[in-house]
Design an enzyme around this catalytic site. Structure first.
Site, PDB file in Angstrom:
ATOM      1  N   ASP A  13       2.927  -8.009   0.914  1.00 46.14           N
ATOM      2  CA  ASP A  13       3.599  -9.520   1.014  1.00 46.14           C
ATOM      3  C   ASP A  13       4.626  -9.591  -0.176  1.00 46.14           C
ATOM      4  OD1 ASP A  13       1.572 -10.188   2.728  1.00 46.14           O
ATOM      5  OD2 ASP A  13       0.075 -10.336   0.899  1.00 46.14           O
ATOM      6  N   HIS A  43       4.219  -9.161   9.112  1.00 40.70           N
ATOM      7  CA  HIS A  43       5.687  -9.175   8.667  1.00 40.70           C
ATOM      8  C   HIS A  43       6.198 -10.711   9.162  1.00 40.70           C
ATOM      9  CE1 HIS A  43       5.933  -4.724   7.622  1.00 40.70           C
ATOM     10  NE2 HIS A  43       4.955  -5.203   6.833  1.00 40.70           N
TER      11      HIS A  43
HETATM   12  P1  IMP Z   1      -7.441  -3.402   4.709  1.00 42.77           P
HETATM   13  O1  IMP Z   1      -6.103  -2.854   4.772  1.00 42.77           O
HETATM   14  O2  IMP Z   1      -7.572  -4.405   5.997  1.00 42.77           O
HETATM   15  O3  IMP Z   1      -8.409  -2.512   4.775  1.00 42.77           O
HETATM   16  O4  IMP Z   1      -7.450  -4.211   3.556  1.00 42.77           O
HETATM   17  C1  IMP Z   1      -7.581  -3.657   2.394  1.00 42.77           C
HETATM   18  C2  IMP Z   1      -6.875  -4.419   1.138  1.00 42.77           C
HETATM   19  O5  IMP Z   1      -5.746  -4.701   1.432  1.00 42.77           O
HETATM   20  C3  IMP Z   1      -7.634  -5.958   1.106  1.00 42.77           C
HETATM   21  O6  IMP Z   1      -7.272  -6.488  -0.116  1.00 42.77           O
HETATM   22  C4  IMP Z   1      -6.478  -6.720   1.933  1.00 42.77           C
HETATM   23  O7  IMP Z   1      -6.362  -7.884   1.929  1.00 42.77           O
HETATM   24  C5  IMP Z   1      -5.126  -5.786   1.511  1.00 42.77           C
HETATM   25  N1  IMP Z   1      -3.988  -5.879   2.483  1.00 42.77           N
HETATM   26  C6  IMP Z   1      -4.031  -5.005   3.901  1.00 42.77           C
HETATM   27  N2  IMP Z   1      -2.923  -5.430   4.390  1.00 42.77           N
HETATM   28  C7  IMP Z   1      -2.374  -6.135   3.633  1.00 42.77           C
HETATM   29  C8  IMP Z   1      -0.935  -6.984   3.983  1.00 42.77           C
HETATM   30  O8  IMP Z   1      -0.007  -6.455   4.753  1.00 42.77           O
HETATM   31  N3  IMP Z   1      -0.550  -7.873   2.909  1.00 42.77           N
HETATM   32  C9  IMP Z   1      -1.143  -7.931   1.711  1.00 42.77           C
HETATM   33  N4  IMP Z   1      -2.492  -7.545   1.694  1.00 42.77           N
HETATM   34  C10 IMP Z   1      -3.118  -6.645   2.520  1.00 42.77           C
HETATM   35 MG    MG Z   2       2.149  -9.466   4.434  1.00 38.85          MG
END
Ligand code: IMP
Ligand code: MG
Length: 329
Positions: A13, A43
């Site tokens: 982010d 995105h």
């Molecule tokens: P997962 O990737 O869905 O397994 O989530 C694992 C961790 O990464 C969690 O804390 C999610 O909130 C974070 N996360 C995954 N993708 C993003 C993203 O694109 N932006 C921000 N946090 C992310």
């Molecule tokens: Mg994002």
């Protein structure tokens, strides 16, 4: 042949989408490659005044650049087709522009079901962890096995190697502090978010030109761990509102914190970042608050100039671009 790489240096982010979108407009790439993650990423891109949120599809597509989902990613076919339709409905030409490497692994319905009740990590529940687990356990399914994906499949070796005019922008997802090896394990995602992750996608190290690190002048995180200081929570609540810090994928409020220069320095060095974009200076300007953590201590500055000057001096081995929310770089 050359490759530029865009990576997140915080918890995702950081507005990487904005930077890739900008670079695609000016740098004449032949390809844009998403190299890690799946539809956990969101995105947000403003193209000709219209807002788009992409999850799988790289930002190159907005400028007609061939856009590839690489084998470092995991792909949910239903989400992929949904996104194609959304882009088409928004007037974006996607015909013969979007491809998936045939050895990319697939997120299945059982991966999604498995994550439905996940609370320990606070994942996006998009099936990423189970899909990568199955890939490494050698029981996963590759895109090649999915009939509906056939028209979109390519062999990345054939695509990239043998043509001397190739110019790839590698678009990362998430960021350093969510990296499976370098992040705050287990509060991480299941993929490699850094430069090394890009190279896993048929990008030889000899092609790499610029490594763009993208961050914000404060930090945000979404997930199960306590990240936001409990003390001072009214300040961070204001920061969240002014900065519009709500998840692009899940709509969850992001926890906020001051910029941590110690972690940022690590992220820059581990990845060999040479160009750094620090976004959202205008948010701190609105709040009139200039603070960061350096050598483990919280430092308060009186002015924007002192704050930015401190960062520039400390990170003087990288070229820094400070940016406001609505600005290009
Ligand atoms: P997962 O990737 O869905 O397994 O989530 C694992 C961790 O990464 C969690 O804390 C999610 O909130 C974070 N996360 C995954 N993708 C993003 C993203 O694109 N932006 C921000 N946090 C992310
Ligand atoms: Mg994002």
């Amino acid at each position: 042949m050359l490759a530029d790489i865009v990576i997140g240096i915080q918890h995702g982010d950081e507005a990487k989408g904005k930077v890739t979108h900008y670079l695609c407009k000016y740098k004449k790439y032949t390809h844009v490659l998403r190299f890690n993650g799946g539809c956990n990423a969101g995105h947000t891109i403003y193209h000709n005044g219209q807002k788009f949120v992409t999850h799988h599809i790289p930002a190159g597509v907005f400028y007609g650049v061939k856009s590839i989902i690489g084998p470092g990613c995991v792909v949910n076919p239903a989400q992929f087709f949904r996104e194609l339709e959304e882009l088409k409905a928004g007037g974006i030409d996607v015909e013969n522009k979007i491809f998936i490497a045939k050895n990319t692994h697939v997120i299945t319905n059982s991966h999604l079901e498995e994550e439905n009740n996940e609370t320990k990590i606070g994942t996006t529940k998009r099936g990423n962890g189970p899909a990568y687990r199955d890939k490494y356990a050698r029981v996963g399914i590759q895109a090649e096995a999915i009939p509906s994906l056939k028209p979109y499949l390519i062999d990345l070796y054939e695509e990239f190697h043998g043509d001397k005019t190739i110019k790839v922008l590698c678009e990362g997802a998430q960021g350093y502090s969510l990296d499976v090896d370098w992040g705050d394990y287990p509060y991480v995602t299941s993929s490699h978010c850094g430069v090394a992750g890009a190279l896993l996608n048929a990008i030889p190290h000899t092609w790499v030109r610029d490594v763009w690190g993208v961050g914000k002048v404060y930090e945000t995180y979404v997930g199960a761990k306590q990240f936001e200081p409990i003390e001072g929570s009214s300040f961070f609540a204001a920061l969240r509102d002014v900065g519009e810090e709500y998840g692009a994928t899940t709509g969850r409020p992001r926890q906020c914190n001051h910029l941590n220069l110690d972690t940022m320095r690590r992220a820059l060095r581990v990845n060999g970042v040479d160009k750094l974009v620090l976004n959202k200076v205008d948010v701190l300007r609105t709040l009139g608050s200039w603070k960061l953590v350096n050598n483990g201590e919280l430092i308060t500055f009186n002015t924007e100039k002192e704050f930015l000057g401190f960062i520039s001096k400390d990170l003087n081995d990288v070229e820094i671009f400070f940016s406001d929310s609505k600005h290009k770089i």
